[in-house]
Design a protein around this motif. Structure first.
Motif, mmCIF file in Angstrom:
data_model
loop_
_atom_site.group_PDB
_atom_site.id
_atom_site.type_symbol
_atom_site.label_atom_id
_atom_site.label_comp_id
_atom_site.label_asym_id
_atom_site.label_seq_id
_atom_site.Cartn_x
_atom_site.Cartn_y
_atom_site.Cartn_z
ATOM 1 N N THR A 11 -13.218 23.267 -47.187
ATOM 2 C CA THR A 11 -12.297 23.058 -46.054
ATOM 3 C C THR A 11 -11.044 22.283 -46.457
ATOM 4 O OG1 THR A 11 -14.127 23.151 -44.542
ATOM 5 C CG2 THR A 11 -12.147 22.089 -43.722
ATOM 6 N N THR A 12 -11.212 21.252 -47.267
ATOM 7 C CA THR A 12 -10.050 20.418 -47.634
ATOM 8 C C THR A 12 -8.984 21.241 -48.367
ATOM 9 O OG1 THR A 12 -11.365 19.811 -49.539
ATOM 10 C CG2 THR A 12 -11.177 18.176 -47.773
ATOM 11 N N GLU A 13 -9.430 22.292 -49.054
ATOM 12 C CA GLU A 13 -8.504 23.083 -49.873
ATOM 13 C C GLU A 13 -7.479 23.826 -49.002
ATOM 14 O OE1 GLU A 13 -10.793 25.339 -52.589
ATOM 15 O OE2 GLU A 13 -9.037 26.143 -53.640
ATOM 16 N N TRP A 14 -7.963 24.539 -47.980
ATOM 17 C CA TRP A 14 -7.000 25.293 -47.158
ATOM 18 C C TRP A 14 -6.126 24.364 -46.338
ATOM 19 C CZ3 TRP A 14 -6.576 25.293 -41.826
ATOM 20 C CH2 TRP A 14 -7.664 24.865 -41.073
ATOM 21 N N GLN A 15 -6.723 23.232 -45.941
ATOM 22 C CA GLN A 15 -5.926 22.294 -45.137
ATOM 23 C C GLN A 15 -4.764 21.725 -45.958
ATOM 24 O OE1 GLN A 15 -9.133 19.775 -43.751
ATOM 25 N NE2 GLN A 15 -9.158 20.803 -41.768
ATOM 26 N N ALA A 120 -0.088 29.833 -39.812
ATOM 27 C CA ALA A 120 0.134 29.424 -41.200
ATOM 28 C C ALA A 120 1.452 29.976 -41.717
ATOM 29 C CB ALA A 120 -1.015 29.917 -42.072
ATOM 30 N N ILE A 121 1.923 31.017 -41.037
ATOM 31 C CA ILE A 121 3.123 31.720 -41.506
ATOM 32 C C ILE A 121 3.966 32.045 -40.275
ATOM 33 C CG2 ILE A 121 2.028 34.020 -41.319
ATOM 34 C CD1 ILE A 121 3.418 34.748 -43.969
ATOM 35 N N ASN A 122 5.271 32.074 -40.440
ATOM 36 C CA ASN A 122 6.114 32.538 -39.333
ATOM 37 C C ASN A 122 6.653 33.924 -39.675
ATOM 38 O OD1 ASN A 122 5.669 30.347 -37.728
ATOM 39 N ND2 ASN A 122 7.555 29.270 -38.263
ATOM 40 N N CYS A 123 6.131 34.935 -38.981
ATOM 41 C CA CYS A 123 6.528 36.320 -39.236
ATOM 42 C C CYS A 123 7.767 36.595 -38.378
ATOM 43 C CB CYS A 123 5.403 37.265 -38.838
ATOM 44 S SG CYS A 123 3.810 36.776 -39.516
ATOM 45 N N ARG A 124 8.796 37.102 -38.991
ATOM 46 C CA ARG A 124 10.077 37.242 -38.280
ATOM 47 C C ARG A 124 9.983 38.233 -37.116
ATOM 48 N NH1 ARG A 124 11.587 32.717 -39.717
ATOM 49 N NH2 ARG A 124 13.507 33.121 -38.533
ATOM 50 N N TYR A 125 9.022 39.159 -37.157
ATOM 51 C CA TYR A 125 8.905 40.198 -36.128
ATOM 52 C C TYR A 125 7.973 39.781 -34.991
ATOM 53 C CZ TYR A 125 4.672 40.667 -38.814
ATOM 54 O OH TYR A 125 3.500 40.377 -39.455
ATOM 55 N N GLN A 202 -8.101 31.166 -48.524
ATOM 56 C CA GLN A 202 -8.943 29.969 -48.692
ATOM 57 C C GLN A 202 -9.461 29.451 -47.353
ATOM 58 O OE1 GLN A 202 -6.068 30.673 -50.128
ATOM 59 N NE2 GLN A 202 -6.442 30.511 -52.332
ATOM 60 N N ARG A 203 -8.900 29.936 -46.230
ATOM 61 C CA ARG A 203 -9.390 29.522 -44.907
ATOM 62 C C ARG A 203 -10.811 30.036 -44.667
ATOM 63 N NH1 ARG A 203 -11.451 27.330 -41.555
ATOM 64 N NH2 ARG A 203 -10.899 26.962 -39.378
ATOM 65 N N VAL A 204 -11.203 31.078 -45.378
ATOM 66 C CA VAL A 204 -12.523 31.681 -45.142
ATOM 67 C C VAL A 204 -13.573 30.912 -45.959
ATOM 68 C CG1 VAL A 204 -13.857 33.827 -45.147
ATOM 69 C CG2 VAL A 204 -11.406 33.884 -44.720
ATOM 70 N N THR A 205 -13.980 29.794 -45.409
ATOM 71 C CA THR A 205 -14.968 28.940 -46.082
ATOM 72 C C THR A 205 -16.373 29.272 -45.572
ATOM 73 O OG1 THR A 205 -14.766 27.322 -44.324
ATOM 74 C CG2 THR A 205 -13.333 27.007 -46.243
ATOM 75 N N LYS A 206 -17.360 28.729 -46.236
ATOM 76 C CA LYS A 206 -18.740 28.913 -45.783
ATOM 77 C C LYS A 206 -18.910 28.329 -44.373
ATOM 78 C CE LYS A 206 -23.519 27.750 -46.985
ATOM 79 N NZ LYS A 206 -23.847 27.257 -45.660
ATOM 80 N N ASP A 207 -18.298 27.162 -44.142
ATOM 81 C CA ASP A 207 -18.424 26.526 -42.821
ATOM 82 C C ASP A 207 -17.884 27.435 -41.718
ATOM 83 O OD1 ASP A 207 -19.525 24.362 -44.014
ATOM 84 O OD2 ASP A 207 -17.726 23.114 -43.950
#
Ligand code: SF4
Length: 345
Positions: A11-15, A120-125, A202-207
């Motif tokens: 979890t700490t990684e994606w954060q 996590a991202i701002n998509c222009r569309y 990396q958001r897809v963690t076991k938790d």
């Protein structure tokens, strides 16, 4: 039954990666090795809707390519500031369906919860780039009004977590929200619409996977992948893990000029989705949101492109070609238009 395989991330990684996202044009240009002076004036567009992109996604862009299809989805452009007829702040008139704060009830039998205001991202569309999130993110302490609304309507069988991006919320927040939804007996299905695993696998963690499989609700994940180049090794690993947990995975794509407005690009994407056992769900026409007119592709071009795909790929690999209309009872299909074209050629 496939044995469950957790992903290799904590979890700490994606954060941390989310915190360290790229947030200005200069930093992005430096990362992908293009000369910032080659870009058109874009400061106002950035101010209106700031650039935000995780370096994990930027790493998939081709270095030195100013027309990279992933770059074009996130790069502020001067064209965004021009007024275009029919391109408005709330193209789907969602405010008409905003029954209570945080909840949109547009289609029969299902509601959408704005589970998180951020992405996590701002998509222009993005069709919600002007959405009033400040009025629509009640927070855990204030979800009761939305939950009461769902509890009082027994026709609601599905709750869709949306945003922003629902996976930008913490695991503990999602866990509590899902527990409270699952306490409503007539809700059977949970659907998560997310781009986060695509731009930050990396958001897809076991938790996270444990959380979605601990609930009694049948859970499916709708990813938002627009181009085959978005499927790198890390996303493939995340998808594999989701499969091993029995989560149904689908994908929806937005048809975007300059990004994926050709048959090869869609064919590559659909073949990649099939390879990773992700069901192609929707190919969406662009919602006419203010600031995104430079991505517009008209119905005829879309129908042409779809016709070519239909000729070249088996039907089970094809998404539904649709547009969302503000007051329609379901998404409107454009496939009939494509079929008509075949019949008359
Ligand atoms: S809601 Fe989806 S399309 Fe809009 S900015 Fe967030 S990730 Fe992109």
């Amino acid at each position: 039954m496939i044995p469950r395989t957790a992903t290799r991330w904590q979890t700490t990684e994606w954060q941390l990666m989310l915190k360290n996202s790229i947030r200005n044009v200069e930093a992005l240009c430096s990362f992908i090795e293009i000369d910032v002076n080659d870009l058109q004036q874009r400061d106002l567009a950035h101010k209106d809707f700031p650039l935000r992109v995780p370096s994990a996604f930027a790493a998939l862009m081709e270095k030195g390519n100013i027309n990279d299809p992933l770059l074009l989805q996130v790069l502020p452009q001067a064209a965004e500031m021009a007024d275009s007829l029919g391109f408005v702040k709330d193209p789907l008139q969602e405010s008409d369906f905003n029954a209570v704060p945080g909840l949109i009830h547009k289609y029969q039998g299902r509601v959408l919860l704005i589970a998180s205001p951020s992405c996590a991202i701002n998509c222009r569309y993005c069709f919600r780039r002007h959405f009033p999130y400040q009025e629509n993110t009640p927070g855990l302490a204030h979800w009761q009004q939305a939950l009461d609304y769902i509890a009082q309507d027994s026709s609601i069988e599905e709750v869709i977590l949306s945003g922003g991006d629902p996976l930008s919320a913490s695991d503990s927040y999602l866990e509590t929200l899902i527990e409270r939804i699952s306490a409503i007996a007539h809700v059977r299905w949970l659907r998560v619409h997310t781009r986060l695993p695509v731009v930050l696998p990396q958001r897809v963690t076991k938790d996270l996977l444990d959380l979605f499989t601990a609930t009694r609700l049948q859970t499916s994940m709708v990813l938002h992948i627009n181009h085959a180049n978005e499927i790198g090794d890390d996303l493939a690993h995340a998808i594999q893990a989701m499969h091993s947990y029995g989560i149904r995975i689908m994908n929806q794509t937005v048809l975007l000029k300059g990004v994926n407005d050709n048959v090869t690009s869609h064919k590559d994407l659909l073949l990649a989705l099939h390879r990773h056992r992700v069901q192609a769900y929707y190919l969406h026409l662009l919602d006419p949101v203010k600031g995104a007119a430079h991505f517009f592709i008209d119905d005829e071009q879309a129908a042409d492109l779809y016709e070519q795909l239909r000729r070249q790929l088996p039907g089970f690999m094809l998404p539904k070609l649709v547009r969302e209309l503000p007051h329609a009872a379901y998404k409107t299909s454009l496939q009939d238009q494509a079929a008509l074209k075949i019949a008359t050629n």
